[in-house]
Scaffold this motif. Structure first.
Motif, PDB file in Angstrom:
ATOM      1  N   LYS A   2      34.521   3.192  18.931  1.00 42.17           N
ATOM      2  CA  LYS A   2      33.498   2.861  17.937  1.00 42.17           C
ATOM      3  C   LYS A   2      33.089   4.093  17.138  1.00 42.17           C
ATOM      4  O   LYS A   2      32.977   5.192  17.678  1.00 42.17           O
ATOM      5  N   LEU A   3      32.853   3.862  15.842  1.00 44.40           N
ATOM      6  CA  LEU A   3      32.274   4.909  15.013  1.00 44.40           C
ATOM      7  C   LEU A   3      30.770   4.958  15.268  1.00 44.40           C
ATOM      8  O   LEU A   3      30.121   3.922  15.400  1.00 44.40           O
ATOM      9  N   ARG A   4      30.207   6.152  15.327  1.00 44.55           N
ATOM     10  CA  ARG A   4      28.768   6.305  15.589  1.00 44.55           C
ATOM     11  C   ARG A   4      28.042   6.551  14.268  1.00 44.55           C
ATOM     12  O   ARG A   4      28.286   7.546  13.589  1.00 44.55           O
ATOM     13  N   LEU A   5      27.152   5.624  13.943  1.00 45.90           N
ATOM     14  CA  LEU A   5      26.396   5.700  12.690  1.00 45.90           C
ATOM     15  C   LEU A   5      24.979   6.173  12.987  1.00 45.90           C
ATOM     16  O   LEU A   5      24.220   5.493  13.677  1.00 45.90           O
ATOM     17  N   GLY A   6      24.622   7.341  12.466  1.00 46.90           N
ATOM     18  CA  GLY A   6      23.276   7.875  12.667  1.00 46.90           C
ATOM     19  C   GLY A   6      22.296   7.269  11.680  1.00 46.90           C
ATOM     20  O   GLY A   6      22.588   7.140  10.486  1.00 46.90           O
ATOM     21  N   THR A   7      21.128   6.879  12.182  1.00 47.62           N
ATOM     22  CA  THR A   7      20.116   6.254  11.335  1.00 47.62           C
ATOM     23  C   THR A   7      18.724   6.611  11.839  1.00 47.62           C
ATOM     24  O   THR A   7      18.531   6.869  13.024  1.00 47.62           O
ATOM     25  N   ARG A   8      17.765   6.645  10.942  1.00 46.04           N
ATOM     26  CA  ARG A   8      16.379   6.706  11.379  1.00 46.04           C
ATOM     27  C   ARG A   8      16.079   5.442  12.182  1.00 46.04           C
ATOM     28  O   ARG A   8      16.770   4.436  12.056  1.00 46.04           O
ATOM     29  N   THR A  14      17.110   0.890  10.277  1.00 49.74           N
ATOM     30  CA  THR A  14      18.121   0.260  11.131  1.00 49.74           C
ATOM     31  C   THR A  14      18.671  -1.015  10.490  1.00 49.74           C
ATOM     32  O   THR A  14      19.847  -1.329  10.648  1.00 49.74           O
ATOM     33  N   THR A  15      17.833  -1.715   9.740  1.00 50.26           N
ATOM     34  CA  THR A  15      18.291  -2.929   9.049  1.00 50.26           C
ATOM     35  C   THR A  15      19.340  -2.583   8.001  1.00 50.26           C
ATOM     36  O   THR A  15      20.420  -3.186   7.950  1.00 50.26           O
ATOM     37  N   GLN A  16      19.028  -1.585   7.150  1.00 51.84           N
ATOM     38  CA  GLN A  16      19.999  -1.253   6.096  1.00 51.84           C
ATOM     39  C   GLN A  16      21.248  -0.582   6.677  1.00 51.84           C
ATOM     40  O   GLN A  16      22.369  -0.806   6.181  1.00 51.84           O
ATOM     41  N   SER A  17      21.088   0.188   7.765  1.00 47.62           N
ATOM     42  CA  SER A  17      22.254   0.800   8.405  1.00 47.62           C
ATOM     43  C   SER A  17      23.158  -0.253   9.038  1.00 47.62           C
ATOM     44  O   SER A  17      24.389  -0.158   8.976  1.00 47.62           O
ATOM     45  N   ILE A  70      27.227  12.326  15.796  1.00 52.70           N
ATOM     46  CA  ILE A  70      27.477  11.073  15.081  1.00 52.70           C
ATOM     47  C   ILE A  70      28.638  11.289  14.124  1.00 52.70           C
ATOM     48  O   ILE A  70      28.988  12.430  13.791  1.00 52.70           O
ATOM     49  N   ASP A  71      29.263  10.194  13.683  1.00 53.14           N
ATOM     50  CA  ASP A  71      30.403  10.287  12.771  1.00 53.14           C
ATOM     51  C   ASP A  71      29.986  10.197  11.307  1.00 53.14           C
ATOM     52  O   ASP A  71      30.585  10.831  10.440  1.00 53.14           O
ATOM     53  N   PHE A  72      28.976   9.371  11.046  1.00 51.80           N
ATOM     54  CA  PHE A  72      28.464   9.266   9.684  1.00 51.80           C
ATOM     55  C   PHE A  72      27.014   8.826   9.727  1.00 51.80           C
ATOM     56  O   PHE A  72      26.492   8.456  10.780  1.00 51.80           O
ATOM     57  N   ALA A  73      26.347   8.944   8.581  1.00 49.35           N
ATOM     58  CA  ALA A  73      24.923   8.627   8.509  1.00 49.35           C
ATOM     59  C   ALA A  73      24.641   7.804   7.260  1.00 49.35           C
ATOM     60  O   ALA A  73      25.367   7.906   6.262  1.00 49.35           O
ATOM     61  N   VAL A  74      23.586   7.002   7.339  1.00 50.72           N
ATOM     62  CA  VAL A  74      23.140   6.221   6.180  1.00 50.72           C
ATOM     63  C   VAL A  74      21.708   6.632   5.847  1.00 50.72           C
ATOM     64  O   VAL A  74      20.853   6.700   6.731  1.00 50.72           O
ATOM     65  N   HIS A  75      21.474   6.935   4.581  1.00 46.94           N
ATOM     66  CA  HIS A  75      20.138   7.309   4.109  1.00 46.94           C
ATOM     67  C   HIS A  75      19.748   6.424   2.934  1.00 46.94           C
ATOM     68  O   HIS A  75      20.606   5.927   2.204  1.00 46.94           O
TER      69      HIS A  75
END
Length: 299
Positions: A2-8, A14-17, A70-75
């Motif tokens: 699994k890819l690890r997605l970092g989020t607040r 968490t909803t948008q991520s 983490i592998d990627f992040a969403v802001h």
């Protein structure tokens, strides 16, 4: 794997991520797990303008990215500093949601009684709201969308102003009393858009995530953020910018408003999508020539 997605950890984040994760899985077949990370902006009780605004929701996520947690992040794109970090690439800017600001409450702004209390933590919103209704009281507030809307339900405030995109993502757009047209209130540069970041040194991941990118959205927010960068303003400054893309041309409008709402510099320009960065810089230069810089310090 699994890819690890970092989020607040907020519900909004968490909803948008999760929406990004689901879209990536649908397009590539790669499984994604969310990794919740607490940022300075989440734990501090200070107003964002006091924290310096820029990067307070971003820096911890980037640190975890650089350290390989983490592998990627969403802001939320409007939270990103305008200065680039060479270690990190914005691999995708997905299709933007509604960029406008929204008033949550029982009535529209024009129908609020004189002296009514409206909550927002944004100097940009306060300045533009004062230009529309100088007779209202604007109350600085922090907290997630539920907390802010709760102040209206509890009778502490007569309304709160939030990003329409966030309310829609949370399924709370039914509580919107008014959507502010961009002629009334220009949004924050990049508002309604998300940024998907990964390490520059992971070209495999940059390519994988690029399937999420929307070229029109990227051009529009590039122009908007170029204005912000050229004005040397942080995300808490009273700067609004919005670029609309008609398929051929970017139509960019930006404003700097004094915090009392009494003075503003507002200008528009158009240009090809391929020259988005230059368009933003040139518009900012024209605004500075008209005195925008003197308004920046008036908050």
């Amino acid at each position: 794997m699994k890819l690890r997605l970092g989020t607040r950890k907020s519900l909004m984040a968490t909803t948008q991520s999760q929406q990004v994760a689901d879209r990536l899985t649908a397009l590539t077949g790669r499984a994604v797990e969310l990794v919740g990370i607490t940022t300075l902006g989440d734990v501090s009780k200070a107003q964002l303008s006091q924290l310096g605004g820029t990067g307070v929701f971003v820096s911890e996520l980037r640190t975890h990215l650089i350290e390989g947690d983490i592998d990627f992040a969403v802001h939320s794109l409007k939270d990103l500093p305008t200065a680039a970090d060479p270690q990190i690439t914005i691999a995708a800017i997905p299709l933007r949601d509604d960029p406008r600001d929204a008033l949550v409450g029982a009535v529209k702004l024009a129908d609020l009684a004189p002296g009514a209390r409206v909550g927002t933590g944004s100097p940009r919103r306060i300045a533009q709201l004062r230009a529309l209704r100088a007779d209202l009281e604007y109350v600085p507030i922090r907290g997630n969308a539920d907390t802010r809307i709760g102040k209206v339900a509890a009778g502490e405030l007569d309304g709160v102003v939030l990003a329409a995109a966030g309310l829609t993502r949370l399924g709370r757009d039914g509580e919107i009393a008014q959507l502010f047209d961009t002629d009334e209130m220009l949004p924050a540069p990049g508002q309604g858009a998300l940024a998907v970041e990964c390490l520059t040194g992971r070209p495999d991941l940059v390519e994988l995530l690029s399937v999420l990118d929307d070229a029109r959205t990227r051009a529009a927010v590039t122009a908007e953020r170029a204005v912000l960068a050229a004005l040397e303003a942080g995300c808490s400054a009273p700067v609004g910018a919005y670029a609309a893309d008609d398929g051929h041309t970017l139509n960019l409008t930006a404003t700097v408003v004094a915090i009392d709402g009494a003075r503003a510099v507002r200008k528009s320009a158009s240009g090809p999508r391929t020259a988005a960065m230059d368009l933003g810089r040139e518009l900012a230069a024209a605004m500075i020539a008209q005195g925008a810089g003197t308004l920046m310090g008036s908050h």
